[in-house]
Design a protein around this motif. Structure first.
Motif: not given
Length: 335
Positions: A204-208, A134-145
């Motif tokens: 990875y993104s432009d998110d500050p 059971r995997y849970t991944g957290v990532d800031l990039a919406k497009a990647q998710v």
């Protein structure tokens, strides 16, 4: 491996079942390069060699059976392993599914839960799903998710058609520094497994809030340590965690000591270093690129990564056998 020679719909007789099991073992030994490798998936040594034939065969299995495209969801030409081969290295980095499978099977209990605070592409989530975790991944990039979710849906359909194990993975679009505010993530994970960003090697993104945009390496480390501490807080007691990292250089070409910084961050968060392995990567065009780079800068061409395994608890020797792979039968079951 054969099915034992039984007619369709009938169980094989004991003699046939024994012969089929023997063929399975022989097949694994040939594929994985010896009895030790056949038993554990790869030799459980401090050097993991991704250049070997059995490793390439297994990678081919993952890439061509399940069509994992971990590079999708990110812009082209993320440098990724730039430090491994000089300034001419190009291409979006892709995490190795074979290493992922091995680490899960060696250090995570069967049917356990995995937390990945630097999720990135789809590999770690999809391999976990296929191996029943059971995997849970957290990532800031919406497009990647979103791309990871699309791939998981397709790969899940392939697994279902083959009547194979599949536990749908979950990705959460969020900043892992705020894990304590994410009820969807949960607590008491059986394993933490991740590959962090390499400071400014990839953007990875432009998110500050993106760590790859940190103003300085010290700022990057501050956020990095916060995420590691938050992830380790969600790890259950008496469990392993693993981070795969490589060394990175500063603007003057000196090594930043990122591997040691990672070890210090995890140990300060409450887990102790238990295994330190080196993963040898395929050379590809490195011999050509390294010659040019070395002539100009005296920098060695890196062709390895560090696989750092930690334990949160006091007595790993008493608990390790129940967590990972220690018998041939489980290896056969997974294949």
């Amino acid at each position: 491996p054969g099915s034992g020679g039984a007619p369709p719909g009938f169980a094989p007789r004991p003699r046939e079942a024994k012969a089929a099991a023997s063929k399975s073992v022989q097949w694994l030994e040939g594929l994985y390069g010896g009895k030790t490798a056949a038993r554990f998936g790869a030799p459980p040594f401090s050097v993991l060699d991704a250049r070997k034939g059995y490793w390439k065969e297994r990678r081919h299995y993952w890439e061509h059976t399940y069509h994992i495209h971990s590079e999708r969801g990110r812009q082209d030409n993320l440098i990724g392993y730039k430090g491994l081969g000089g300034d001419e290295a190009r291409g979006t980095s892709v995490f190795c599914p074979v290493l992922t499978e091995l680490v899960y099977r060696w250090f995570c209990p069967a049917g356990g839960s995995v937390l990945d605070p630097f999720a990135g592409g789809s590999v770690r989530g999809c391999v976990a799903a296929r191996t029943g975790l059971r995997y849970t991944g957290v990532d800031l990039a919406k497009a990647q998710v979103e791309e990871n979710r699309r791939q998981a849906k397709k790969i899940g359909a392939i697994a279902e058609a083959a009547s194979a194990k599949w536990v749908p993975p979950s990705w959460v679009c969020a900043d892992s520094r705020r894990l304590h505010d994410l009820p969807a993530v949960g607590h008491a994970y059986d394993f933490v497994f991740s590959c962090p960003p390499y400071y400014d090697l990839e953007r990875y993104s432009d998110d500050p809030e993106d760590l790859s945009l940190a103003a300085s390496y010290s700022d990057f480390l501050e956020g990095y340590r916060q995420i590691i501490a938050a992830a380790l807080h969600r790890l259950a007691a008496d469990r392993f965690c693993c981070f795969v990292v490589g060394e990175i250089r500063d603007a003057d070409g000196f090594c930043r000591n990122f591997v040691s910084d990672t070890i210090s961050a995890v140990q300060d968060a409450g887990a102790r270093l238990y295994n330190h392995a080196t993963m040898l990567l395929p050379l590809n065009t490195l011999p050509i690129r390294a010659s040019k780079t070395f002539n100009a800068t005296s920098k060695l061409g890196n062709c390895h990564q560090h696989v750092l395994v930690f334990y949160k608890g006091r007595h790993p020797n008493k608990n390790a056998k129940s967590l990972g792979l220690h018998n041939k039968e489980r290896c056969l079951e997974w294949n």
